[in-house]
Design a protein around this motif. Structure first.
Motif, PDB file in Angstrom:
ATOM      1  N   THR A   1       0.813  -1.217   0.000  1.00 48.12           N
ATOM      2  CA  THR A   1       0.000   0.000   0.000  1.00 48.12           C
ATOM      3  C   THR A   1       0.850   1.273   0.000  1.00 48.12           C
ATOM      4  N   LYS A   2       2.171   1.128   0.050  1.00 50.97           N
ATOM      5  CA  LYS A   2       3.056   2.295  -0.022  1.00 50.97           C
ATOM      6  C   LYS A   2       3.501   2.590  -1.454  1.00 50.97           C
ATOM      7  N   THR A   3       3.144   1.737  -2.404  1.00 44.34           N
ATOM      8  CA  THR A   3       3.516   1.953  -3.800  1.00 44.34           C
ATOM      9  C   THR A   3       2.288   2.363  -4.612  1.00 44.34           C
TER      10      THR A   3
ATOM     11  N   MET B   1      -7.656  11.275  -5.324  1.00 46.30           N
ATOM     12  CA  MET B   1      -6.872  12.483  -5.052  1.00 46.30           C
ATOM     13  C   MET B   1      -7.705  13.746  -5.238  1.00 46.30           C
ATOM     14  N   THR B   2      -7.174  14.846  -4.707  1.00 49.10           N
ATOM     15  CA  THR B   2      -7.769  16.155  -4.942  1.00 49.10           C
ATOM     16  C   THR B   2      -7.427  16.627  -6.349  1.00 49.10           C
ATOM     17  N   LYS B   3      -7.986  17.761  -6.727  1.00 44.35           N
ATOM     18  CA  LYS B   3      -7.707  18.311  -8.060  1.00 44.35           C
ATOM     19  C   LYS B   3      -6.271  18.808  -8.198  1.00 44.35           C
ATOM     20  N   ASP B   4      -5.550  18.896  -7.074  1.00 51.35           N
ATOM     21  CA  ASP B   4      -4.135  19.250  -7.103  1.00 51.35           C
ATOM     22  C   ASP B   4      -3.218  18.037  -7.021  1.00 51.35           C
ATOM     23  N   GLY B   5      -3.795  16.832  -7.052  1.00 49.08           N
ATOM     24  CA  GLY B   5      -2.987  15.624  -7.016  1.00 49.08           C
ATOM     25  C   GLY B   5      -2.551  15.203  -5.630  1.00 49.08           C
ATOM     26  N   LYS B   6      -3.183  15.736  -4.593  1.00 45.08           N
ATOM     27  CA  LYS B   6      -2.858  15.365  -3.219  1.00 45.08           C
ATOM     28  C   LYS B   6      -3.809  14.264  -2.736  1.00 45.08           C
ATOM     29  N   PRO B   7      -3.397  13.473  -1.713  1.00 37.82           N
ATOM     30  CA  PRO B   7      -4.304  12.450  -1.190  1.00 37.82           C
ATOM     31  C   PRO B   7      -5.640  13.055  -0.771  1.00 37.82           C
TER      32      PRO B   7
ATOM     33  N   PRO C   1      -7.786   5.569   2.931  1.00 36.86           N
ATOM     34  CA  PRO C   1      -7.598   4.603   4.020  1.00 36.86           C
ATOM     35  C   PRO C   1      -6.171   4.472   4.535  1.00 36.86           C
ATOM     36  N   PHE C   2      -5.171   4.818   3.712  1.00 36.01           N
ATOM     37  CA  PHE C   2      -3.786   4.605   4.127  1.00 36.01           C
ATOM     38  C   PHE C   2      -3.024   5.927   4.262  1.00 36.01           C
ATOM     39  N   GLY C   3      -3.739   7.036   4.191  1.00 44.16           N
ATOM     40  CA  GLY C   3      -3.111   8.333   4.359  1.00 44.16           C
ATOM     41  C   GLY C   3      -2.315   8.814   3.158  1.00 44.16           C
ATOM     42  N   ASN C   4      -2.341   8.051   2.086  1.00 45.63           N
ATOM     43  CA  ASN C   4      -1.659   8.453   0.849  1.00 45.63           C
ATOM     44  C   ASN C   4      -2.675   8.460  -0.286  1.00 45.63           C
ATOM     45  N   LEU C   5      -2.232   8.283  -1.519  1.00 49.02           N
ATOM     46  CA  LEU C   5      -3.149   8.322  -2.665  1.00 49.02           C
ATOM     47  C   LEU C   5      -3.964   7.040  -2.833  1.00 49.02           C
TER      48      LEU C   5
END
Length: 340
Positions: A163-165, A173-179, A184-188
């Motif tokens: 889940t880290k890859t 993601m948001t419209k800015d490419g952020k999670p 669920p895993f705090g990333n994308l």
């Protein structure tokens, strides 16, 4: 991979025996060609004026208004067997921000960028694993307003379970490419354990469904939920281990190799590449599915994308010029519209 084959084969036998596959042509369906003689049309999205944007894998973005086709953008790509310029999604705020989002291959990665038509792409998410095959590529904004993207495992099955890859995932993601908040895993990462998702869509209850290209035994249609593990590479098709989410449906790979997904008139439409047909899957009110029927079987060859258009039609692209075994027909590749 030899350690996985026994599990997949046992489940394949059970699933195929249980699932009766039928085939038919759509009764009375009207079909109109929107564009022809294209170079592997892949992604399809719509502007607020209801005109279509379609990507060609070689890098062009085309506008389709009626039957008039115009180039409106270009993305530098490194096209391969399955890579290049793939998915496209129009911003929900296009009238004010003028952004479109694209999934594309460079010489070092796959990435998600945003751009204004005619402008230069601005990378938002980089480092998505690159390979000539199994690269995912679908983009769409969900009913929650966030951007979703599907990635392939790029032939490294271990990535799908990590889940880290970014490989072998559905990303949110948001419209800015952020999670996106609540991931669920705090990333994308939104869901994982995928081999190669090339299509997804939502029903009227905001439930998400996605296609999954199998390796050699079974392709899948899955209900996608946040944080769930869909089993690849531990299993292909249903898994005996309950920690893996089972698919709603499976097909033998020679009958599907699924790509784009659309929800249209209370059915899930799944575009089939190797199967050279469109699978029409009845969708029940509770989110369960009925017995699939094959439509357009052999009529247009390999089908890549299906999108429910703002004109009330189902838009479909062919992909016979992609170099992956299709027979090129007159005026290929095409974008066509149908009412069912």
């Amino acid at each position: 991979m030899g350690g996985h084959m026994k599990v997949r084969w046992c489940w394949a036998a059970v699933t195929v025996t249980a699932l009766v596959l039928t085939a038919a042509q759509p009764a009375g369906a009207a079909v109109a060609t929107a564009a022809k003689k294209l170079d592997v049309p892949w992604g399809l999205s719509f502007l607020p004026d209801k005109s279509a944007l379609v990507t060609e894998r070689s890098g062009r973005i085309l506008s389709i208004k009626g039957t008039t086709v115009t180039q409106v953008g270009k993305v530098a790509v490194e096209p391969g067997s399955e890579s290049g310029l793939l998915g496209i999604a129009v911003s929900p705020n296009y009238n004010t921000d003028k952004y479109v989002y694209v999934y594309h291959s460079t010489d070092e990665d796959n990435r998600i960028s945003r751009m204004k038509l005619g402008g230069t792409p601005e990378p938002l998410v980089t480092g998505i694993p690159l390979a000539s095959v199994q690269v995912g590529g679908r983009l769409a904004f969900g009913p929650d307003g966030f951007l979703y993207a599907s990635t392939g495992d790029a032939t490294n099955g271990d990535d799908a379970q990590d889940t880290k890859t970014l490989g072998g995932k559905i990303l949110r993601m948001t419209k800015d490419g952020k999670p996106a908040p609540g991931n669920p895993f705090g990333n994308l990462v939104y869901s994982y354990g995928h081999r190669n998702v090339q299509g997804f869509a939502w029903d009227g209850q905001k439930r998400m469904y996605a296609s999954e290209l199998g390796q050699q035994d079974l392709d899948e249609l899955n209900r996608i939920e946040s944080g769930k593990n869909y089993g690849w590479p531990e299993c292909e098709g249903p898994c005996s281990n309950p920690k893996y989410t089972k698919p709603l449906l499976t097909w033998p790979t020679d009958q599907a190799s699924p790509s784009g997904v659309a929800i249209y008139k209370n059915s899930i439409y799944v575009a089939a590449l190797r199967g050279e047909r469109m699978w029409k899957v009845p969708l029940n009110a509770n989110g369960s599915v009925g017995k699939p029927t094959a439509v357009f079987k052999g009529t247009y060859g390999r089908l890549r994308t299906a999108v429910a258009g703002p004109d009330g039609k189902l838009w479909i692209t062919t992909t016979n010029r992609d170099g992956n075994g299709g027979t090129v027909r007159k005026d290929d590749d095409k974008v066509f519209r149908t009412d069912g």
